[in-house]
Design a protein around this motif. Structure first.
Motif, PDB file in Angstrom:
ATOM      1  N   ALA A   1      40.570  29.536  27.861  1.00 49.97           N
ATOM      2  CA  ALA A   1      39.600  30.015  26.878  1.00 49.97           C
ATOM      3  C   ALA A   1      39.231  31.475  27.131  1.00 49.97           C
ATOM      4  CB  ALA A   1      38.347  29.142  26.920  1.00 49.97           C
ATOM      5  N   VAL A   2      39.094  31.837  28.401  1.00 45.17           N
ATOM      6  CA  VAL A   2      38.695  33.207  28.735  1.00 45.17           C
ATOM      7  C   VAL A   2      39.846  34.182  28.476  1.00 45.17           C
ATOM      8  CG1 VAL A   2      38.046  34.735  30.654  1.00 45.17           C
ATOM      9  CG2 VAL A   2      36.954  32.499  30.411  1.00 45.17           C
ATOM     10  N   ALA A   3      41.063  33.771  28.856  1.00 46.06           N
ATOM     11  CA  ALA A   3      42.218  34.653  28.687  1.00 46.06           C
ATOM     12  C   ALA A   3      42.596  34.818  27.221  1.00 46.06           C
ATOM     13  CB  ALA A   3      43.409  34.119  29.482  1.00 46.06           C
ATOM     14  N   GLY A   4      42.264  33.824  26.421  1.00 48.06           N
ATOM     15  CA  GLY A   4      42.504  33.936  24.985  1.00 48.06           C
ATOM     16  C   GLY A   4      43.966  34.116  24.609  1.00 48.06           C
ATOM     17  N   GLY A   5      44.862  33.434  25.303  1.00 50.80           N
ATOM     18  CA  GLY A   5      46.280  33.507  24.969  1.00 50.80           C
ATOM     19  C   GLY A   5      46.990  34.742  25.474  1.00 50.80           C
ATOM     20  N   HIS A   6      46.312  35.558  26.300  1.00 52.61           N
ATOM     21  CA  HIS A   6      46.938  36.761  26.851  1.00 52.61           C
ATOM     22  C   HIS A   6      47.516  36.536  28.244  1.00 52.61           C
ATOM     23  CE1 HIS A   6      44.098  38.480  23.781  1.00 52.61           C
ATOM     24  NE2 HIS A   6      45.233  39.080  23.451  1.00 52.61           N
ATOM     25  N   GLY A   7      47.618  35.282  28.635  1.00 46.84           N
ATOM     26  CA  GLY A   7      48.185  34.985  29.951  1.00 46.84           C
ATOM     27  C   GLY A   7      47.246  35.390  31.078  1.00 46.84           C
ATOM     28  N   VAL A   8      47.829  35.524  32.278  1.00 47.15           N
ATOM     29  CA  VAL A   8      47.011  35.882  33.440  1.00 47.15           C
ATOM     30  C   VAL A   8      46.376  37.249  33.240  1.00 47.15           C
ATOM     31  CG1 VAL A   8      47.044  36.260  35.936  1.00 47.15           C
ATOM     32  CG2 VAL A   8      48.439  34.450  34.933  1.00 47.15           C
ATOM     33  N   GLY A   9      47.035  38.119  32.466  1.00 50.94           N
ATOM     34  CA  GLY A   9      46.481  39.437  32.196  1.00 50.94           C
ATOM     35  C   GLY A   9      45.116  39.373  31.536  1.00 50.94           C
ATOM     36  N   GLY A  10      44.888  38.315  30.770  1.00 48.86           N
ATOM     37  CA  GLY A  10      43.601  38.139  30.114  1.00 48.86           C
ATOM     38  C   GLY A  10      42.463  37.891  31.091  1.00 48.86           C
ATOM     39  N   LEU A  11      42.839  37.552  32.328  1.00 51.84           N
ATOM     40  CA  LEU A  11      41.810  37.288  33.341  1.00 51.84           C
ATOM     41  C   LEU A  11      41.451  38.539  34.137  1.00 51.84           C
ATOM     42  CD1 LEU A  11      43.054  33.852  34.777  1.00 51.84           C
ATOM     43  CD2 LEU A  11      41.322  34.277  33.035  1.00 51.84           C
ATOM     44  N   VAL A  12      42.220  39.615  33.946  1.00 56.13           N
ATOM     45  CA  VAL A  12      41.914  40.856  34.674  1.00 56.13           C
ATOM     46  C   VAL A  12      41.535  41.994  33.726  1.00 56.13           C
ATOM     47  CG1 VAL A  12      43.304  40.286  36.696  1.00 56.13           C
ATOM     48  CG2 VAL A  12      44.376  41.430  34.745  1.00 56.13           C
ATOM     49  N   THR A  13      41.735  41.757  32.427  1.00 57.37           N
ATOM     50  CA  THR A  13      41.350  42.770  31.442  1.00 57.37           C
ATOM     51  C   THR A  13      39.872  42.593  31.096  1.00 57.37           C
ATOM     52  OG1 THR A  13      43.568  42.621  30.507  1.00 57.37           O
ATOM     53  CG2 THR A  13      41.893  43.752  29.183  1.00 57.37           C
ATOM     54  N   PRO A  14      39.063  43.646  31.246  1.00 54.99           N
ATOM     55  CA  PRO A  14      37.636  43.503  30.957  1.00 54.99           C
ATOM     56  C   PRO A  14      37.386  43.022  29.531  1.00 54.99           C
ATOM     57  CG  PRO A  14      38.054  45.573  32.088  1.00 54.99           C
ATOM     58  CD  PRO A  14      39.395  45.000  31.755  1.00 54.99           C
ATOM     59  N   SER A  15      36.533  42.024  29.405  1.00 55.17           N
ATOM     60  CA  SER A  15      36.161  41.512  28.083  1.00 55.17           C
ATOM     61  C   SER A  15      34.800  40.827  28.216  1.00 55.17           C
ATOM     62  CB  SER A  15      37.203  40.503  27.577  1.00 55.17           C
ATOM     63  OG  SER A  15      37.157  39.331  28.367  1.00 55.17           O
ATOM     64  N   PRO A  16      34.086  40.677  27.104  1.00 53.89           N
ATOM     65  CA  PRO A  16      32.800  39.962  27.178  1.00 53.89           C
ATOM     66  C   PRO A  16      32.960  38.543  27.721  1.00 53.89           C
ATOM     67  CG  PRO A  16      32.993  41.123  25.089  1.00 53.89           C
ATOM     68  CD  PRO A  16      34.328  41.234  25.764  1.00 53.89           C
ATOM     69  N   GLN A  17      34.057  37.885  27.345  1.00 52.68           N
ATOM     70  CA  GLN A  17      34.268  36.505  27.795  1.00 52.68           C
ATOM     71  C   GLN A  17      34.492  36.441  29.308  1.00 52.68           C
ATOM     72  OE1 GLN A  17      35.634  37.800  25.026  1.00 52.68           O
ATOM     73  NE2 GLN A  17      34.553  36.538  23.528  1.00 52.68           N
ATOM     74  N   LEU A  18      35.265  37.404  29.825  1.00 52.92           N
ATOM     75  CA  LEU A  18      35.509  37.422  31.273  1.00 52.92           C
ATOM     76  C   LEU A  18      34.210  37.676  32.034  1.00 52.92           C
ATOM     77  CD1 LEU A  18      37.461  37.355  33.661  1.00 52.92           C
ATOM     78  CD2 LEU A  18      37.869  39.808  33.321  1.00 52.92           C
ATOM     79  N   ALA A  19      33.443  38.649  31.558  1.00 49.16           N
ATOM     80  CA  ALA A  19      32.158  38.940  32.207  1.00 49.16           C
ATOM     81  C   ALA A  19      31.228  37.733  32.132  1.00 49.16           C
ATOM     82  CB  ALA A  19      31.510  40.151  31.539  1.00 49.16           C
ATOM     83  N   ALA A  20      31.235  37.078  30.977  1.00 52.64           N
ATOM     84  CA  ALA A  20      30.365  35.917  30.802  1.00 52.64           C
ATOM     85  C   ALA A  20      30.786  34.774  31.724  1.00 52.64           C
ATOM     86  CB  ALA A  20      30.406  35.462  29.347  1.00 52.64           C
ATOM     87  N   ALA A  21      32.101  34.617  31.886  1.00 51.94           N
ATOM     88  CA  ALA A  21      32.589  33.552  32.777  1.00 51.94           C
ATOM     89  C   ALA A  21      32.154  33.817  34.214  1.00 51.94           C
ATOM     90  CB  ALA A  21      34.109  33.448  32.678  1.00 51.94           C
ATOM     91  N   ILE A  22      32.224  35.086  34.623  1.00 52.68           N
ATOM     92  CA  ILE A  22      31.812  35.434  35.988  1.00 52.68           C
ATOM     93  C   ILE A  22      30.311  35.196  36.164  1.00 52.68           C
ATOM     94  CG2 ILE A  22      31.563  37.361  37.609  1.00 52.68           C
ATOM     95  CD1 ILE A  22      34.193  38.500  36.352  1.00 52.68           C
ATOM     96  N   VAL A  23      29.541  35.640  35.187  1.00 53.81           N
ATOM     97  CA  VAL A  23      28.078  35.446  35.271  1.00 53.81           C
ATOM     98  C   VAL A  23      27.745  33.954  35.268  1.00 53.81           C
ATOM     99  CG1 VAL A  23      25.898  35.769  34.035  1.00 53.81           C
ATOM    100  CG2 VAL A  23      27.515  37.671  34.229  1.00 53.81           C
ATOM    101  N   ALA A  24      28.370  33.213  34.355  1.00 49.39           N
ATOM    102  CA  ALA A  24      28.097  31.769  34.274  1.00 49.39           C
ATOM    103  C   ALA A  24      28.510  31.074  35.570  1.00 49.39           C
ATOM    104  CB  ALA A  24      28.843  31.162  33.084  1.00 49.39           C
ATOM    105  N   GLY A  25      29.642  31.498  36.125  1.00 46.92           N
ATOM    106  CA  GLY A  25      30.090  30.904  37.393  1.00 46.92           C
ATOM    107  C   GLY A  25      29.102  31.160  38.512  1.00 46.92           C
ATOM    108  N   ALA A  26      28.581  32.380  38.552  1.00 48.02           N
ATOM    109  CA  ALA A  26      27.603  32.707  39.602  1.00 48.02           C
ATOM    110  C   ALA A  26      26.325  31.892  39.418  1.00 48.02           C
ATOM    111  CB  ALA A  26      27.283  34.208  39.551  1.00 48.02           C
TER     112      ALA A  26
END
Lengths: 103, 242
Positions: free
Chosen positions: A53-78
Protein backbone atom coordinates in the motif's frame (compact mmCIF):
# COMPACT_ATOMS: atom_id res chain seq x y z
CA UNK A 1 -16.04 -15.78 -7.67
CA UNK A 2 -17.86 -12.73 -6.35
CA UNK A 3 -16.44 -10.76 -3.46
CA UNK A 4 -19.30 -11.87 -1.23
CA UNK A 5 -18.52 -15.53 -1.83
CA UNK A 6 -14.87 -14.89 -1.00
CA UNK A 7 -15.93 -13.26 2.26
CA UNK A 8 -18.21 -16.23 2.99
CA UNK A 9 -15.48 -18.77 2.30
CA UNK A 10 -12.96 -16.86 4.41
CA UNK A 11 -15.52 -16.46 7.19
CA UNK A 12 -16.27 -20.19 7.19
CA UNK A 13 -12.57 -20.94 7.48
CA UNK A 14 -12.19 -18.42 10.27
CA UNK A 15 -15.10 -19.99 12.15
CA UNK A 16 -13.50 -23.42 11.75
CA UNK A 17 -10.28 -22.14 13.32
CA UNK A 18 -12.14 -20.58 16.24
CA UNK A 19 -14.24 -23.70 16.71
CA UNK A 20 -11.34 -26.13 16.38
CA UNK A 21 -11.10 -26.82 20.10
CA UNK A 22 -14.43 -25.43 21.31
CA UNK A 23 -16.81 -27.60 19.29
CA UNK A 24 -15.13 -30.93 20.04
CA UNK A 25 -14.05 -29.47 23.41
CA UNK A 26 -11.29 -31.98 23.23
CA UNK A 27 -8.46 -29.50 23.32
CA UNK A 28 -6.53 -30.65 20.27
CA UNK A 29 -3.48 -28.41 20.01
CA UNK A 30 -1.33 -27.62 16.99
CA UNK A 31 2.33 -28.63 17.28
CA UNK A 32 4.41 -25.83 18.78
CA UNK A 33 6.60 -25.26 15.67
CA UNK A 34 3.48 -24.94 13.52
CA UNK A 35 2.00 -22.41 15.89
CA UNK A 36 5.17 -20.33 15.82
CA UNK A 37 5.41 -20.51 12.03
CA UNK A 38 1.81 -19.28 11.76
CA UNK A 39 2.78 -16.36 13.96
CA UNK A 40 5.56 -15.41 11.56
CA UNK A 41 3.18 -15.83 8.63
CA UNK A 42 0.81 -13.35 10.24
CA UNK A 43 3.64 -10.82 10.57
CA UNK A 44 4.74 -11.41 6.98
CA UNK A 45 1.24 -11.04 5.51
CA UNK A 46 0.55 -7.80 7.35
CA UNK A 47 3.97 -6.38 6.43
CA UNK A 48 3.44 -7.28 2.77
CA UNK A 49 0.04 -5.62 2.75
CA UNK A 50 1.38 -2.45 4.35
CA UNK A 51 4.43 -2.08 2.13
CA UNK A 52 2.39 -2.80 -0.99
CA UNK A 53 0.00 0.00 0.00
CA UNK A 54 2.82 2.41 0.85
CA UNK A 55 4.90 1.62 -2.24
CA UNK A 56 1.86 2.04 -4.45
CA UNK A 57 3.02 -0.36 -7.16
CA UNK A 58 6.48 1.23 -7.48
CA UNK A 59 8.25 -1.78 -6.04
CA UNK A 60 10.90 -1.51 -3.35
CA UNK A 61 11.76 1.92 -4.73
CA UNK A 62 8.42 3.13 -3.44
CA UNK A 63 9.67 2.46 0.07
CA UNK A 64 12.68 4.77 -0.25
CA UNK A 65 11.14 7.56 -2.31
CA UNK A 66 9.80 10.32 -0.04
CA UNK A 67 6.01 10.46 -0.07
CA UNK A 68 3.22 11.37 2.36
CA UNK A 69 2.30 7.69 2.64
CA UNK A 70 5.85 6.65 3.52
CA UNK A 71 6.14 9.39 6.14
CA UNK A 72 2.74 8.45 7.52
CA UNK A 73 3.72 4.78 7.73
CA UNK A 74 6.86 5.69 9.67
CA UNK A 75 4.94 7.96 12.03
CA UNK A 76 2.16 5.40 12.50
CA UNK A 77 4.74 2.68 13.12
CA UNK A 78 6.46 4.76 15.77
CA UNK A 79 3.16 5.56 17.48
CA UNK A 80 2.12 1.91 17.37
CA UNK A 81 5.47 0.90 18.85
CA UNK A 82 5.32 3.39 21.71
CA UNK A 83 1.62 3.29 22.54
CA UNK A 84 0.29 0.03 21.11
CA UNK A 85 -3.00 1.85 20.57
CA UNK A 86 -4.99 1.27 17.39
CA UNK A 87 -6.84 4.54 17.49
CA UNK A 88 -3.74 6.64 18.15
CA UNK A 89 -1.88 4.82 15.39
CA UNK A 90 -4.65 5.36 12.86
CA UNK A 91 -5.01 9.02 13.86
CA UNK A 92 -1.26 9.61 13.57
CA UNK A 93 -1.03 7.96 10.16
CA UNK A 94 -4.11 9.62 8.70
CA UNK A 95 -3.16 12.97 10.18
CA UNK A 96 0.33 12.80 8.69
CA UNK A 97 -1.00 11.99 5.23
CA UNK A 98 -3.53 14.82 5.40
CA UNK A 99 -0.93 17.27 6.66
CA UNK A 100 1.71 16.44 4.07
CA UNK A 101 -0.78 16.15 1.19
CA UNK A 102 -2.14 19.61 1.89
CA UNK A 103 1.30 21.19 1.42
CA UNK B 1 -14.11 -2.07 34.98
CA UNK B 2 -16.45 -3.77 37.41
CA UNK B 3 -17.55 -7.34 37.45
CA UNK B 4 -20.75 -8.74 38.80
CA UNK B 5 -20.58 -11.62 41.21
CA UNK B 6 -19.33 -14.83 39.65
CA UNK B 7 -21.46 -17.57 41.11
CA UNK B 8 -20.08 -21.00 41.66
CA UNK B 9 -22.59 -23.64 40.65
CA UNK B 10 -25.64 -21.61 41.66
CA UNK B 11 -26.95 -18.24 40.52
CA UNK B 12 -27.30 -15.31 42.93
CA UNK B 13 -30.21 -15.75 45.31
CA UNK B 14 -32.03 -12.69 44.02
CA UNK B 15 -30.65 -12.67 40.50
CA UNK B 16 -31.85 -13.80 37.12
CA UNK B 17 -30.36 -16.95 35.64
CA UNK B 18 -29.79 -15.41 32.20
CA UNK B 19 -30.09 -11.64 32.45
CA UNK B 20 -27.58 -11.21 35.25
CA UNK B 21 -24.59 -12.77 33.49
CA UNK B 22 -25.74 -11.39 30.11
CA UNK B 23 -25.78 -7.83 31.42
CA UNK B 24 -22.60 -8.34 33.42
CA UNK B 25 -20.76 -9.36 30.26
CA UNK B 26 -22.13 -6.40 28.30
CA UNK B 27 -21.35 -3.99 31.15
CA UNK B 28 -17.78 -5.19 31.53
CA UNK B 29 -17.26 -4.72 27.81
CA UNK B 30 -18.32 -1.05 27.75
CA UNK B 31 -14.81 0.47 28.07
CA UNK B 32 -13.65 -1.66 25.16
CA UNK B 33 -16.65 -0.60 23.09
CA UNK B 34 -15.78 3.06 23.57
CA UNK B 35 -12.39 2.37 22.03
CA UNK B 36 -13.80 0.14 19.29
CA UNK B 37 -16.35 2.60 17.85
CA UNK B 38 -13.85 5.02 16.24
CA UNK B 39 -11.87 2.07 14.90
CA UNK B 40 -14.99 0.58 13.32
CA UNK B 41 -15.92 3.93 11.77
CA UNK B 42 -12.38 4.30 10.42
CA UNK B 43 -12.44 0.80 9.00
CA UNK B 44 -15.84 1.49 7.46
CA UNK B 45 -14.43 4.62 5.82
CA UNK B 46 -11.56 2.58 4.43
CA UNK B 47 -14.05 0.04 3.04
CA UNK B 48 -15.83 2.89 1.24
CA UNK B 49 -12.52 4.18 -0.09
CA UNK B 50 -11.32 0.73 -1.19
CA UNK B 51 -13.44 0.56 -4.32
CA UNK B 52 -15.47 -2.43 -3.12
CA UNK B 53 -19.24 -2.15 -3.06
CA UNK B 54 -19.76 -0.71 0.47
CA UNK B 55 -22.72 -3.02 1.05
CA UNK B 56 -20.60 -6.06 0.24
CA UNK B 57 -17.76 -4.68 2.34
CA UNK B 58 -20.13 -4.22 5.28
CA UNK B 59 -21.69 -7.66 4.84
CA UNK B 60 -18.16 -9.02 4.65
CA UNK B 61 -17.57 -7.70 8.15
CA UNK B 62 -20.36 -9.92 9.41
CA UNK B 63 -19.03 -12.91 7.49
CA UNK B 64 -15.34 -12.36 8.29
CA UNK B 65 -15.99 -11.16 11.82
CA UNK B 66 -12.89 -9.56 13.27
CA UNK B 67 -11.12 -6.29 12.47
CA UNK B 68 -7.79 -7.64 11.30
CA UNK B 69 -9.04 -10.47 9.01
CA UNK B 70 -11.79 -8.26 7.59
CA UNK B 71 -9.41 -5.36 6.92
CA UNK B 72 -7.02 -7.76 5.22
CA UNK B 73 -9.74 -9.28 3.06
CA UNK B 74 -10.91 -5.81 2.00
CA UNK B 75 -7.36 -4.70 1.19
CA UNK B 76 -6.64 -7.82 -0.85
CA UNK B 77 -9.94 -7.82 -2.74
CA UNK B 78 -9.54 -4.16 -3.61
CA UNK B 79 -6.03 -4.97 -4.89
CA UNK B 80 -7.47 -7.67 -7.15
CA UNK B 81 -6.08 -10.61 -5.21
CA UNK B 82 -7.21 -14.12 -6.15
CA UNK B 83 -9.98 -15.63 -4.03
CA UNK B 84 -7.73 -18.42 -2.73
CA UNK B 85 -5.08 -15.90 -1.67
CA UNK B 86 -7.67 -13.91 0.28
CA UNK B 87 -8.98 -17.00 2.07
CA UNK B 88 -5.46 -18.17 2.94
CA UNK B 89 -4.48 -14.73 4.23
CA UNK B 90 -7.60 -14.56 6.42
CA UNK B 91 -6.86 -18.01 7.80
CA UNK B 92 -3.26 -17.05 8.53
CA UNK B 93 -4.38 -13.91 10.33
CA UNK B 94 -7.00 -15.88 12.21
CA UNK B 95 -4.57 -18.59 13.25
CA UNK B 96 -4.23 -17.23 16.74
CA UNK B 97 -7.93 -17.99 17.15
CA UNK B 98 -6.85 -21.61 17.54
CA UNK B 99 -4.93 -20.57 20.64
CA UNK B 100 -8.00 -18.74 21.93
CA UNK B 101 -10.14 -21.75 21.16
CA UNK B 102 -7.84 -24.02 23.13
CA UNK B 103 -7.74 -21.47 25.94
CA UNK B 104 -11.51 -21.67 26.30
CA UNK B 105 -11.83 -25.45 26.33
CA UNK B 106 -12.07 -25.66 30.10
CA UNK B 107 -14.95 -23.17 30.07
CA UNK B 108 -16.70 -25.00 27.24
CA UNK B 109 -16.91 -28.37 28.94
CA UNK B 110 -20.48 -28.89 30.10
CA UNK B 111 -21.84 -26.33 27.66
CA UNK B 112 -24.72 -27.31 25.34
CA UNK B 113 -23.94 -28.05 21.70
CA UNK B 114 -25.82 -24.99 20.38
CA UNK B 115 -23.51 -22.75 22.36
CA UNK B 116 -20.33 -24.56 21.38
CA UNK B 117 -21.32 -24.19 17.71
CA UNK B 118 -22.28 -20.52 17.90
CA UNK B 119 -19.70 -19.19 20.38
CA UNK B 120 -16.73 -19.41 17.98
CA UNK B 121 -18.30 -16.87 15.62
CA UNK B 122 -18.03 -14.15 18.28
CA UNK B 123 -14.53 -15.10 19.41
CA UNK B 124 -12.46 -11.97 18.83
CA UNK B 125 -9.46 -10.67 20.80
CA UNK B 126 -11.23 -8.48 23.39
CA UNK B 127 -13.86 -11.14 24.07
CA UNK B 128 -11.23 -13.80 24.76
CA UNK B 129 -9.33 -11.38 26.98
CA UNK B 130 -12.42 -10.45 28.97
CA UNK B 131 -13.93 -13.91 29.37
CA UNK B 132 -10.67 -15.53 30.42
CA UNK B 133 -9.93 -12.77 32.91
CA UNK B 134 -13.44 -12.38 34.37
CA UNK B 135 -14.62 -15.97 34.57
CA UNK B 136 -13.02 -19.08 36.00
CA UNK B 137 -13.40 -22.81 35.55
CA UNK B 138 -15.25 -22.81 38.87
CA UNK B 139 -18.08 -20.63 37.53
CA UNK B 140 -21.22 -22.47 36.50
CA UNK B 141 -21.48 -23.27 32.76
CA UNK B 142 -24.69 -21.25 32.61
CA UNK B 143 -22.98 -18.15 34.02
CA UNK B 144 -20.01 -18.46 31.67
CA UNK B 145 -22.32 -19.06 28.70
CA UNK B 146 -24.49 -15.98 29.18
CA UNK B 147 -21.58 -13.81 30.28
CA UNK B 148 -19.76 -14.77 27.07
CA UNK B 149 -22.83 -14.02 24.96
CA UNK B 150 -23.48 -10.72 26.74
CA UNK B 151 -19.95 -9.51 26.13
CA UNK B 152 -19.72 -10.94 22.61
CA UNK B 153 -23.06 -9.58 21.44
CA UNK B 154 -22.21 -6.17 22.91
CA UNK B 155 -19.21 -6.03 20.59
CA UNK B 156 -21.22 -7.23 17.59
CA UNK B 157 -24.13 -4.79 17.99
CA UNK B 158 -21.64 -1.96 18.40
CA UNK B 159 -19.13 -2.95 15.74
CA UNK B 160 -21.47 -3.58 12.83
CA UNK B 161 -23.51 -0.32 12.95
CA UNK B 162 -20.36 1.72 13.61
CA UNK B 163 -18.67 0.12 10.61
CA UNK B 164 -21.78 0.77 8.54
CA UNK B 165 -21.71 4.40 9.64
CA UNK B 166 -18.11 4.61 8.46
CA UNK B 167 -19.02 3.32 4.99
CA UNK B 168 -21.71 6.02 4.74
CA UNK B 169 -19.87 9.04 6.15
CA UNK B 170 -16.42 8.05 4.90
CA UNK B 171 -16.92 9.27 1.31
CA UNK B 172 -18.25 12.67 2.42
CA UNK B 173 -15.51 13.31 4.95
CA UNK B 174 -12.81 15.72 3.77
CA UNK B 175 -9.34 14.41 2.96
CA UNK B 176 -9.62 11.43 0.63
CA UNK B 177 -5.90 10.72 1.01
CA UNK B 178 -6.45 10.28 4.71
CA UNK B 179 -9.29 7.82 4.20
CA UNK B 180 -7.16 5.87 1.73
CA UNK B 181 -4.45 5.54 4.35
CA UNK B 182 -6.85 4.41 7.10
CA UNK B 183 -6.46 0.74 6.21
CA UNK B 184 -2.64 0.65 6.11
CA UNK B 185 -2.63 2.61 9.39
CA UNK B 186 -4.88 0.05 11.04
CA UNK B 187 -2.75 -2.79 9.68
CA UNK B 188 0.33 -1.07 11.15
CA UNK B 189 -1.49 -0.91 14.48
CA UNK B 190 -2.17 -4.64 14.29
CA UNK B 191 1.39 -5.49 13.26
CA UNK B 192 3.89 -3.35 15.14
CA UNK B 193 3.03 -4.13 18.78
CA UNK B 194 3.46 -7.84 18.01
CA UNK B 195 7.07 -7.52 16.83
CA UNK B 196 8.82 -8.72 19.94
CA UNK B 197 11.59 -10.97 18.67
CA UNK B 198 14.26 -11.11 16.00
CA UNK B 199 12.47 -13.85 14.03
CA UNK B 200 9.30 -11.75 14.03
CA UNK B 201 11.29 -8.74 12.84
CA UNK B 202 12.90 -10.87 10.12
CA UNK B 203 9.46 -12.02 8.97
CA UNK B 204 8.28 -8.41 8.80
CA UNK B 205 11.33 -7.10 6.91
CA UNK B 206 11.51 -9.92 4.38
CA UNK B 207 7.73 -10.17 3.99
CA UNK B 208 7.43 -6.42 3.59
CA UNK B 209 10.21 -6.06 1.05
CA UNK B 210 8.97 -9.03 -0.96
CA UNK B 211 5.42 -7.72 -0.85
CA UNK B 212 6.53 -4.32 -2.09
CA UNK B 213 8.76 -5.81 -4.79
CA UNK B 214 5.90 -7.97 -6.04
CA UNK B 215 3.34 -5.19 -5.81
CA UNK B 216 2.84 -5.14 -9.56
CA UNK B 217 2.25 -8.88 -9.93
CA UNK B 218 -1.29 -10.06 -10.79
CA UNK B 219 -3.80 -11.71 -8.42
CA UNK B 220 -2.03 -10.53 -5.30
CA UNK B 221 0.87 -12.85 -6.06
CA UNK B 222 3.25 -10.38 -4.46
CA UNK B 223 1.37 -10.68 -1.17
CA UNK B 224 1.51 -14.48 -1.31
CA UNK B 225 5.24 -14.38 -2.07
CA UNK B 226 5.73 -11.92 0.77
CA UNK B 227 3.89 -14.23 3.15
CA UNK B 228 5.93 -17.26 2.13
CA UNK B 229 9.29 -15.48 2.12
CA UNK B 230 8.58 -13.71 5.41
CA UNK B 231 7.47 -16.88 7.14
CA UNK B 232 10.55 -18.73 5.91
CA UNK B 233 12.75 -15.88 7.14
CA UNK B 234 11.14 -16.01 10.55
CA UNK B 235 11.56 -19.76 10.87
CA UNK B 236 15.18 -19.65 9.65
CA UNK B 237 16.05 -16.79 11.99
CA UNK B 238 14.51 -18.69 14.88
CA UNK B 239 16.61 -21.75 14.10
CA UNK B 240 19.79 -19.66 13.91
CA UNK B 241 19.15 -17.81 17.15
CA UNK B 242 18.18 -20.95 19.04
Amino acid sequence: MSDLLVFAAAGAGLWALRASAIVPAGGRVLPEPTTRALGYARHAVLAALITAAVAGGHGVGGLVTPSPQLAAAIVAGAVAWWTGGMLRTAAAGIGTVLLLSSW
Amino acid sequence: MTTALSPVDTPPAHGHLILDPLLAGARDMVPVLVALIPIAVTLGASVAASGLDPRIGWTGAALVYGASPHATAVAMLSNGAAAAAVVVAVLVLGARSVIYSVGLVSRMSGQPAWFRWTAPYLLVDPLFALVTSRTTERDSPRWVRWYYLGAGLAIWVTWMPALGLGTVVGPVLPGNEGANFALPALLIAFLVPGIRSRPALAAVVVGGLTGAAGGGLPNGLGLALGAIAGTAAGVLCERRTS
